[in-house]
Design a protein around this motif. Structure first.
Motif, PDB file in Angstrom:
ATOM      1  N   PRO A 179       8.035  69.461  -4.604  1.00 45.08           N
ATOM      2  CA  PRO A 179       9.169  68.981  -4.942  1.00 45.08           C
ATOM      3  C   PRO A 179       9.306  68.007  -6.225  1.00 45.08           C
ATOM      4  O   PRO A 179       8.595  66.966  -6.492  1.00 45.08           O
ATOM      5  N   GLY A 180      10.233  67.974  -7.003  1.00 45.01           N
ATOM      6  CA  GLY A 180      10.466  66.870  -8.174  1.00 45.01           C
ATOM      7  C   GLY A 180       9.535  67.283  -9.409  1.00 45.01           C
ATOM      8  O   GLY A 180       8.924  68.371  -9.417  1.00 45.01           O
ATOM      9  N   HIS A 181       9.723  66.552 -10.424  1.00 46.65           N
ATOM     10  CA  HIS A 181       9.010  66.833 -11.579  1.00 46.65           C
ATOM     11  C   HIS A 181       7.346  66.536 -11.376  1.00 46.65           C
ATOM     12  O   HIS A 181       6.947  65.700 -10.579  1.00 46.65           O
ATOM     13  N   ARG A 182       6.508  67.284 -12.120  1.00 46.60           N
ATOM     14  CA  ARG A 182       5.043  67.256 -12.129  1.00 46.60           C
ATOM     15  C   ARG A 182       4.703  67.074 -13.606  1.00 46.60           C
ATOM     16  O   ARG A 182       4.712  68.244 -14.001  1.00 46.60           O
ATOM     17  N   GLY A 183       4.229  66.106 -14.013  1.00 48.25           N
ATOM     18  CA  GLY A 183       3.865  66.098 -15.464  1.00 48.25           C
ATOM     19  C   GLY A 183       2.225  66.138 -15.469  1.00 48.25           C
ATOM     20  O   GLY A 183       1.662  65.173 -15.812  1.00 48.25           O
ATOM     21  N   GLN A 198      12.496  58.896   0.053  1.00 43.31           N
ATOM     22  CA  GLN A 198      12.332  60.140   0.463  1.00 43.31           C
ATOM     23  C   GLN A 198      10.773  60.478   0.458  1.00 43.31           C
ATOM     24  O   GLN A 198      10.372  60.116   1.248  1.00 43.31           O
ATOM     25  N   THR A 199      10.386  60.773  -0.763  1.00 42.84           N
ATOM     26  CA  THR A 199       9.025  61.105  -1.021  1.00 42.84           C
ATOM     27  C   THR A 199       8.672  60.708  -2.647  1.00 42.84           C
ATOM     28  O   THR A 199       9.563  60.727  -3.347  1.00 42.84           O
ATOM     29  N   PRO A 200       7.362  60.361  -2.953  1.00 43.01           N
ATOM     30  CA  PRO A 200       6.807  60.263  -4.352  1.00 43.01           C
ATOM     31  C   PRO A 200       7.264  61.529  -5.018  1.00 43.01           C
ATOM     32  O   PRO A 200       7.720  61.487  -6.264  1.00 43.01           O
ATOM     33  N   ILE A 222       0.838  58.649  -0.522  1.00 42.40           N
ATOM     34  CA  ILE A 222       1.040  58.850  -2.023  1.00 42.40           C
ATOM     35  C   ILE A 222       1.094  60.374  -2.406  1.00 42.40           C
ATOM     36  O   ILE A 222       1.976  60.683  -3.223  1.00 42.40           O
ATOM     37  N   TYR A 223       0.551  61.223  -1.344  1.00 38.50           N
ATOM     38  CA  TYR A 223       0.905  62.771  -1.474  1.00 38.50           C
ATOM     39  C   TYR A 223       2.112  63.223  -0.525  1.00 38.50           C
ATOM     40  O   TYR A 223       2.363  64.477  -0.345  1.00 38.50           O
ATOM     41  N   SER A 224       3.019  62.340  -0.287  1.00 38.89           N
ATOM     42  CA  SER A 224       4.498  62.481   0.000  1.00 38.89           C
ATOM     43  C   SER A 224       4.287  62.964   1.580  1.00 38.89           C
ATOM     44  O   SER A 224       5.535  63.708   2.017  1.00 38.89           O
ATOM     45  N   TRP A 225       3.514  62.500   2.363  1.00 31.82           N
ATOM     46  CA  TRP A 225       3.625  62.734   3.805  1.00 31.82           C
ATOM     47  C   TRP A 225       4.315  61.570   4.276  1.00 31.82           C
ATOM     48  O   TRP A 225       4.607  60.474   3.967  1.00 31.82           O
ATOM     49  N   PRO A 226       5.128  61.829   5.614  1.00 30.31           N
ATOM     50  CA  PRO A 226       5.935  60.915   6.220  1.00 30.31           C
ATOM     51  C   PRO A 226       5.195  59.837   6.901  1.00 30.31           C
ATOM     52  O   PRO A 226       3.937  59.845   6.994  1.00 30.31           O
ATOM     53  N   VAL A 238      14.924  66.321   7.787  1.00 33.56           N
ATOM     54  CA  VAL A 238      14.324  64.923   8.346  1.00 33.56           C
ATOM     55  C   VAL A 238      12.864  65.316   8.218  1.00 33.56           C
ATOM     56  O   VAL A 238      12.303  65.804   8.556  1.00 33.56           O
ATOM     57  N   LYS A 239      12.525  64.153   7.379  1.00 32.47           N
ATOM     58  CA  LYS A 239      10.992  64.056   6.939  1.00 32.47           C
ATOM     59  C   LYS A 239      10.350  63.265   7.996  1.00 32.47           C
ATOM     60  O   LYS A 239      10.277  62.062   8.211  1.00 32.47           O
ATOM     61  N   LYS A 240       9.672  63.952   9.073  1.00 30.30           N
ATOM     62  CA  LYS A 240       8.720  63.234   9.978  1.00 30.30           C
ATOM     63  C   LYS A 240       7.641  64.433  10.467  1.00 30.30           C
ATOM     64  O   LYS A 240       7.719  65.610   9.996  1.00 30.30           O
TER      65      LYS A 240
END
Length: 263
Positions: A248-252, A54-56, A121-125, A172-174
């Motif tokens: 998206p997701g947790h961000r600590g 998916q993504t980081p 690392i910043y979640s791009w495809p 779809v991640k693209k």
């Protein structure tokens, strides 16, 4: 006359540099391989697999880890461009376009490497979708915008933000092919390429490598790295860290990294 002919198509000139740099050995970064190596000190195997699939961000990898990995990649590429820039010439005749100096192509090869690493690392495809030597048009467009951000072009920053929002809303991640090649963003890509091309054609091709960016005449010294490559990389990092794809997701955000440990 020669100078006026050269600046007629500055966007084309920049595209030539980008294409030549993308053909250099080891410039194209495999997203999965990079994420696996970059995250192995900080994340479980399951989390890494999820980041790749998916993504980081979707894998819940904390903002502290993302930032640390990005900083590590910047330091690595900064050191690498400094050492490798001492080599004369480019293997494989990649300055084959004649008017493109080899050291400029090599410099932009490293620009593309850090742009890919930061994007992943910043979640791009994945940016390079196949093994073709030719740059996919959507890939060329997003890389142009990334380089524009690195050079402080405001319209590039706004367009990268828009592309990020589009990708974040897709199942779809693209890369959004239509937006980057036909839609409203595409004319901006052309303007950014032209701005970058004008800088190169007026300064580089008229006066040599020493004028493309401040202190690039020090391409064979460590001065180049800290005067250009490092701050340019930091500009892209700072912008990517604010985008929709990181959410998206947790961000600590309160976590602090001590060595490889999150506390």
């Amino acid at each position: 006359m020669a100078d006026s002919k050269e600046i007629e198509n500055p966007g084309t000139k920049f595209a030539q540099v980008l294409d030549a740099a993308a053909r250099l050995p080891a410039v194209r970064i495999n997203r999965a391989a990079y994420l696996r190596v970059a995250l192995k000190r900080y994340c479980s195997e399951d989390q890494i697999n999820q980041a790749i699939a998916q993504t980081p961000a979707a894998a819940g990898i904390s903002f502290a880890v993302i930032t640390e990995v990005a900083n590590t990649s910047i330091r690595y590429e900064t050191g690498k461009v400094t050492s490798i820039s001492t080599l004369a010439g480019v293997p494989g005749g990649l300055a084959m376009l004649g008017t493109i100096p080899a050291d400029l192509v090599q410099y932009f090869g490293h620009v593309l490497r850090i742009a890919q690493k930061l994007a992943y690392i910043y979640s791009w495809p994945e940016l390079f979708v196949d093994d073709s030597e030719e740059l996919d048009e959507a890939t060329e467009s997003i890389l142009t915008l990334f380089v524009g951000v690195m050079f402080g072009v405001q319209m590039a920053q706004a367009s990268v933000t828009k592309v990020s929002t589009i990708i974040a809303g897709q199942v779809v991640k693209k890369l959004p092919q239509r937006a980057l090649t036909q839609g409203a963003i595409y004319p901006i890509v052309k303007k950014v390429a032209a701005l970058l091309g004008v800088r190169m054609t007026k300064q580089l091709f008229a006066g040599g490598v020493a004028k493309v960016v401040p202190l690039i005449g020090a391409v064979f010294s460590g001065g180049l790295t800290f005067a250009t490559f490092l701050p340019m990389s930091k500009k892209l990092q700072a912008h990517l860290a604010t985008l929709e794809l990181t959410k998206p997701g947790h961000r600590g955000r309160g976590e602090v990294i001590v060595g490889a440990t999150i506390v």
